[in-house]
Each structure stands twice: as structure tokens, then as C-alpha cells.
Scaffold this active site. Structure first.
Site, PDB file in Angstrom:
ATOM      1  N   SER A  13       0.804  -1.222   0.000  1.00  7.99           N
ATOM      2  CA  SER A  13       0.000   0.000   0.000  1.00  7.99           C
ATOM      3  C   SER A  13       0.839   1.276   0.000  1.00  7.99           C
ATOM      4  CB  SER A  13      -0.929   0.018   1.224  1.00  7.99           C
ATOM      5  OG  SER A  13      -0.175  -0.006   2.426  1.00  7.99           O
ATOM      6  N   GLY A  14       2.129   1.166   0.323  1.00 10.68           N
ATOM      7  CA  GLY A  14       3.009   2.328   0.315  1.00 10.68           C
ATOM      8  C   GLY A  14       3.434   2.704  -1.087  1.00 10.68           C
ATOM      9  N   GLU A  15       4.130   3.817  -1.211  1.00  6.96           N
ATOM     10  CA  GLU A  15       4.516   4.311  -2.538  1.00  6.96           C
ATOM     11  C   GLU A  15       5.471   3.366  -3.256  1.00  6.96           C
ATOM     12  OE1 GLU A  15       3.054   6.820  -4.023  1.00  6.96           O
ATOM     13  OE2 GLU A  15       1.807   6.954  -2.236  1.00  6.96           O
ATOM     14  N   ARG A  39      -5.127  -5.332   4.765  1.00  5.41           N
ATOM     15  CA  ARG A  39      -6.455  -5.035   4.217  1.00  5.41           C
ATOM     16  C   ARG A  39      -6.385  -5.149   2.697  1.00  5.41           C
ATOM     17  NH1 ARG A  39      -6.170   0.124   2.156  1.00  5.41           N
ATOM     18  NH2 ARG A  39      -4.466   1.436   2.953  1.00  5.41           N
ATOM     19  N   GLY A  76       6.192  -0.774   6.232  1.00  8.84           N
ATOM     20  CA  GLY A  76       6.732   0.394   6.915  1.00  8.84           C
ATOM     21  C   GLY A  76       5.646   1.362   7.337  1.00  8.84           C
ATOM     22  N   TYR A 126      14.836   6.250  14.192  1.00 10.81           N
ATOM     23  CA  TYR A 126      14.645   5.754  12.829  1.00 10.81           C
ATOM     24  C   TYR A 126      15.848   4.924  12.379  1.00 10.81           C
ATOM     25  CZ  TYR A 126      13.475   5.689   7.867  1.00 10.81           C
ATOM     26  OH  TYR A 126      13.177   5.277   6.587  1.00 10.81           O
ATOM     27  N   LYS A 130      16.030   0.736  11.871  1.00 18.46           N
ATOM     28  CA  LYS A 130      16.424   0.153  10.588  1.00 18.46           C
ATOM     29  C   LYS A 130      17.681  -0.701  10.738  1.00 18.46           C
ATOM     30  CE  LYS A 130      13.183   1.951   7.998  1.00 18.46           C
ATOM     31  NZ  LYS A 130      12.159   1.097   7.366  1.00 18.46           N
ATOM     32  N   LEU A 153      13.091   9.458  -0.120  1.00 16.37           N
ATOM     33  CA  LEU A 153      12.251   8.929  -1.191  1.00 16.37           C
ATOM     34  C   LEU A 153      11.365  10.023  -1.781  1.00 16.37           C
ATOM     35  CD1 LEU A 153      11.192   5.548   0.446  1.00 16.37           C
ATOM     36  CD2 LEU A 153      12.723   5.836  -1.495  1.00 16.37           C
ATOM     37  N   ARG A 161       1.586  16.750   2.676  1.00 18.41           N
ATOM     38  CA  ARG A 161       1.384  18.033   3.337  1.00 18.41           C
ATOM     39  C   ARG A 161       2.114  19.123   2.572  1.00 18.41           C
ATOM     40  NH1 ARG A 161       1.892  14.149   7.303  1.00 18.41           N
ATOM     41  NH2 ARG A 161       4.156  14.320   7.258  1.00 18.41           N
TER      42      ARG A 161
END
Length: 224
Positions: A13-15, A39, A76, A126, A130, A153, A161
Site C-alpha cells: 500500500s506504500g509508494e 487489508r 513500513g 529511525y 532500521k 524517497l 502536506r
């Protein structure tokens, strides 16, 4: 690899995940793309089979990992969305558990997105998360593990935003040599391209292979 393969995609579902699925379904080397998510996603393509799981109880979904030869992990979240503990759970624990089940199901090559500066000893959450994820994945002794460490990215998220949008525009114009940024599509292409590259270690070795691709390496794979 001559026969069409079945690919496993974790978190589409992420980019990067969206771009990766697009690359896989249009590549004739892949007969099926099994997408494991929490989902159902709107991906109308005959090659795609979606398997819905609860990542908090992933051991109960071992059968979802069966029948795949190569795995791509795009799982992620962000600290802003999930909080500090939630971020660690998703970006470290979910990834490690998924990789373990993929290995047990017979996956021979596991790809995972990490980050530039990943370090288990970092003072920053972060980078530390990782780095810990990379460390634990390496200890799983997967037959072949490919770790990708992209810089910032770049993507065209509709929900971006205003400040994020300005930053993206600035980086696209300023960072034309891609020293500190990279397009999500390039990362996805690099992951698929590396599937067909010889490993960075002697193929006759019985030892697990661990490959780390920094931003420049990802660019080479994703653009060439």
C-alpha cells in the site's frame, strides 16, 4: 531463472510497494504476484492474489507464504502515524517475522527496504530501528538477502502536506545528481532488476549471501 516465478510482496500500500507491484505484473518473468497485506487493496490484475493477514499474529498465517520463490518487503510506517513503539513494531518486528516465515516457506531471495544511515547503535530512533532490523535479518541466514538503503524517497503522494510537497519540489530541482534523494519508481525497478543479477558473493558458496545496496547502487540498478 527460465521459468516464470511467483513473487511475494509484503505491504503493497506504500509508494514503493505500489510501484513494485506495477513492475512485477508487467514483467513476463513473473507468473503470479502474491500480495500479503492487512487489508484488501484495489489492484485489479489477473496476476495478483491478495492474502489478508494480521501482522500481530503472523504465525497463524504461515500458509499465506507458501509457493513463493522470491520475496519483496515494503512494510513500513512512520513515528507520526504509529508512535515510537508502533514504529518499531512495524518497521522491525513485522519485517523480521515476515522474513522468517518466508524463509521457512522456501523463499530463496528476500529483498527489504532499509535506509541510508541504518545503524543499530544510532541515537536516532529511525536509524536505530532500521539498523536493528538489518542485523536481525542477517542473523536469520536467509539464502540470499538484499538490503536497499535509499536516501530521501521522492513520490507524488496526493495526501502530501504543503511543507512535504515544497521539500519534494526543492529536492527534484536541487538534487539532480540524486545524492540525497531517489524516486520510488527507481527503487522498485532496482529491486526487480537485482532479482536477475548474479549475487555479490560466489554462487558456489553454501553460506548465506547478504547484499547491501546504497543509494548510488540503487540508482545504477534502477536506471541502467
Amino acid at each position: 531463472m527460465t521459468e516464470a516465478m511467483t513473487a511475494l510482496v509484503l505491504g503493497g500500500s506504500g509508494e514503493v510497494g505500489k510501484k513494485l507491484v506495477q513492475e512485477l505484473v508487467t514483467n513476463p518473468s513473473f507468473a503470479r504476484v502474491i500480495l500479503i497485506t492487512r487489508r484488501e487493496l484495489e489492484i485489479p490484475h489477473e496476476k495478483v492474489e491478495q492474502r489478508i493477514v494480521d501482522f500481530n499474529q503472523l504465525d497463524q498465517y504461515r500458509e499465506a507464504f507458501e509457493g513463493t520463490e522470491v520475496g519483496y518487503c515494503c512494510i513500513g510506517t512512520t513515528k507520526a502515524k504509529a508512535g515510537a513503539q508502533g514504529f518499531v513494531k512495524v518497521d522491525r518486528d513485522y519485517v523480521i517475522n515476515a522474513a522468517r516465515l518466508a524463509k521457512e516457506a522456501g523463499c530463496r531471495h528476500f529483498h527489504v527496504i532499509s535506509s541510508t544511515g541504518a545503524n543499530p547503535n544510532s541515537k536516532f530512533l529511525y536509524m536505530k530501528t532500521k539498523g536493528e532490523c538489518e542485523k536481525f535479518l542477517t542473523e536469520l541466514n536467509l539464502p540470499r538477502l538484499s538490503i536497499y538503503r535509499p536516501s530521501i524517497l521522492l513520490c507524488a503522494r496526493q495526501e502530501a502536506r504543503p511543507l512535504e510537497w515544497v521539500a519534494q519540489v526543492f529536492l527534484k530541482g536541487f538534487d539532480w545528481r540524486n545524492k540525497i534523494s531517489i524516486d520510488t519508481e527507481t527503487v522498485a525497478r532496482a529491486m526487480v532488476a537485482n532479482t536477475f543479477e548474479p549475487p555479490q558473493a560466489p554462487t558456489h558458496s553454501e553460506n548465506p549471501i547478504v547484499e547491501i545496496f546504497e543509494n548510488t547502487d540503487i540508482l545504477r540498478l534502477g536506471i541502467d
